[in-house]
Scaffold this motif. Sequence first.
Motif, PDB file in Angstrom:
ATOM      1  N   THR A  53     -13.799   2.307  24.826  1.00  0.00           N
ATOM      2  CA  THR A  53     -13.125   1.656  23.709  1.00  0.00           C
ATOM      3  C   THR A  53     -13.446   2.385  22.415  1.00  0.00           C
ATOM      4  N   GLN A  54     -12.482   2.399  21.520  1.00  0.00           N
ATOM      5  CA  GLN A  54     -12.706   2.970  20.197  1.00  0.00           C
ATOM      6  C   GLN A  54     -11.647   2.443  19.236  1.00  0.00           C
ATOM      7  N   ARG A  55     -12.108   1.943  18.101  1.00  0.00           N
ATOM      8  CA  ARG A  55     -11.193   1.425  17.087  1.00  0.00           C
ATOM      9  C   ARG A  55     -10.946   2.480  16.017  1.00  0.00           C
ATOM     10  N   VAL A  56      -9.788   2.368  15.357  1.00  0.00           N
ATOM     11  CA  VAL A  56      -9.334   3.404  14.437  1.00  0.00           C
ATOM     12  C   VAL A  56      -8.880   2.775  13.129  1.00  0.00           C
ATOM     13  N   VAL A  57      -9.192   3.433  12.019  1.00  0.00           N
ATOM     14  CA  VAL A  57      -8.702   3.046  10.702  1.00  0.00           C
ATOM     15  C   VAL A  57      -7.627   4.041  10.275  1.00  0.00           C
ATOM     16  N   THR A  58      -6.497   3.536   9.828  1.00  0.00           N
ATOM     17  CA  THR A  58      -5.396   4.376   9.342  1.00  0.00           C
ATOM     18  C   THR A  58      -5.443   4.457   7.815  1.00  0.00           C
ATOM     19  N   ILE A  59      -5.339   5.671   7.297  1.00  0.00           N
ATOM     20  CA  ILE A  59      -5.336   5.904   5.854  1.00  0.00           C
ATOM     21  C   ILE A  59      -4.083   6.698   5.482  1.00  0.00           C
ATOM     22  N   HIS A  60      -3.331   6.190   4.515  1.00  0.00           N
ATOM     23  CA  HIS A  60      -2.158   6.892   3.984  1.00  0.00           C
ATOM     24  C   HIS A  60      -2.508   7.447   2.601  1.00  0.00           C
ATOM     25  N   ARG A  61      -2.239   8.748   2.397  1.00  0.00           N
ATOM     26  CA  ARG A  61      -2.514   9.404   1.115  1.00  0.00           C
ATOM     27  C   ARG A  61      -1.202   9.870   0.485  1.00  0.00           C
ATOM     28  N   TYR A  62      -1.041   9.496  -0.769  1.00  0.00           N
ATOM     29  CA  TYR A  62       0.115   9.941  -1.540  1.00  0.00           C
ATOM     30  C   TYR A  62      -0.384  10.711  -2.759  1.00  0.00           C
ATOM     31  N   GLY A  63       0.271  11.833  -3.083  1.00  0.00           N
ATOM     32  CA  GLY A  63      -0.101  12.624  -4.235  1.00  0.00           C
ATOM     33  C   GLY A  63      -1.372  13.409  -3.992  1.00  0.00           C
ATOM     34  N   SER A  64      -2.040  13.749  -5.094  1.00  0.00           N
ATOM     35  CA  SER A  64      -3.230  14.591  -5.008  1.00  0.00           C
ATOM     36  C   SER A  64      -4.199  14.222  -6.107  1.00  0.00           C
ATOM     37  N   ASP A  65      -5.506  14.235  -5.787  1.00  0.00           N
ATOM     38  CA  ASP A  65      -6.499  13.899  -6.802  1.00  0.00           C
ATOM     39  C   ASP A  65      -6.693  15.029  -7.804  1.00  0.00           C
ATOM     40  N   THR A  66      -6.091  16.196  -7.541  1.00  0.00           N
ATOM     41  CA  THR A  66      -6.200  17.300  -8.504  1.00  0.00           C
ATOM     42  C   THR A  66      -5.206  17.152  -9.649  1.00  0.00           C
ATOM     43  N   SER A  67      -4.269  16.219  -9.512  1.00  0.00           N
ATOM     44  CA  SER A  67      -3.206  16.107 -10.518  1.00  0.00           C
ATOM     45  C   SER A  67      -3.328  14.866 -11.388  1.00  0.00           C
ATOM     46  N   GLY A  68      -4.414  14.109 -11.265  1.00  0.00           N
ATOM     47  CA  GLY A  68      -4.548  12.915 -12.092  1.00  0.00           C
ATOM     48  C   GLY A  68      -5.565  11.951 -11.543  1.00  0.00           C
TER      49      GLY A  68
END
Length: 377
Positions: free
Chosen positions: A17-32
């Motif tokens: 068994t193994q549980r998973v966390v989903t992460i959605h990334r929008y944009g970039s931390d280099t731009s703001g």
Amino acid sequence: MPRITERHALLSETPGTQRVVTIHRYGSDTSGKKAYVQAALHADETPAMAATHHLLQQLEEADKKGLIKGEIVVLPYANPIGLDQFQDDQLMGRVHLGGEGNFNRGWFDLTEMTKDRLTDRLTNDADENVAIIRKAMQQALTEITPVTEFESLRKLLASEAARADFVFDLHCDDDSLPYLYISDLNWPDCQDFAADFGATAVMMAENSGGGSFDEVYTRPWAELGRLYPNNPIPQATMSMTVEHHGRPDVSDEIGAQDGDALFKFFIRRGLIEGDAGPLPKALCDATGTDACEIIQSPGAGFVTYCMDLGTIVKKGDQVGTLIDPTAEDPTKARIPIFAGTDGIFFTRRQHKAVKPGSVVGKIAGTESLKAGYLLED
């Protein structure tokens, strides 16, 4: 830049068994600036997941149009452990059934973890100090070696949130109007979100005593500022617990409204290009978390209410009645429940069966009622 979706596996505690966390990334931390949004750390609080679902729909459209100017990170569910805790078809997602306690208590003390790493490293430049402190936080979190699945979840979520300028931990109450928990260090800076969200109560504390997730990221800036008074350390993170109505309040209409409040905040703060429109009139001012009365049942039985949510009450007003079905004399089966402070009656109990000490409601007032531990477990 196009959305990036990541799947992070947690430490497995049982074979196969193994549980998973989903992460959605929008944009970039280099731009703001960077914003972090997570839903349902208390995994049975579904209105939070409805809010992120609708927020993600808006972010998809903004991303296609190239309107995202900062980085926005969204976890549509923050707690796959709790999401798997069904008992008799009821999701029990508030407390870790394996014995590790409330999922939103006892989080890391980043001040304690980083303060000694900053000796002789801080400068006279506030922005540079923010970068130095955030790097020290990441170093400290990287060194944690989880030995349980829940510890691996804590490390993952904290490592992501500690990088952010804005941290939103999305929850809900039982039967409730929308409200916020914030640090007094972030008020009145977050008044715009409170107004867009339609918060009926905003409760402030620098340290509520429980080690809740949102306080992990606000407290260090003030605490380190007191430890290093000769170096400028700004309040670099705005973090809050957002209570999205009550558990039954799950619909596309409500989820869309709540997601839109977050989306408008990102526009107002420059993470998304656009027009957030006029700011609505705030429904309340902020008050201290120490002024919130958590009303408890005086005995066992079931509770009925004589006040609607949103009612402005006075100390001594009757808000409900405890009824004891086992009373030998049925004329003595009713015990009135009174308000202990002036304020707005903003939450109550969905399941009316109670035992002594069960929370039956909350009133957001202005008069300090308690000190030390300020939260409901």
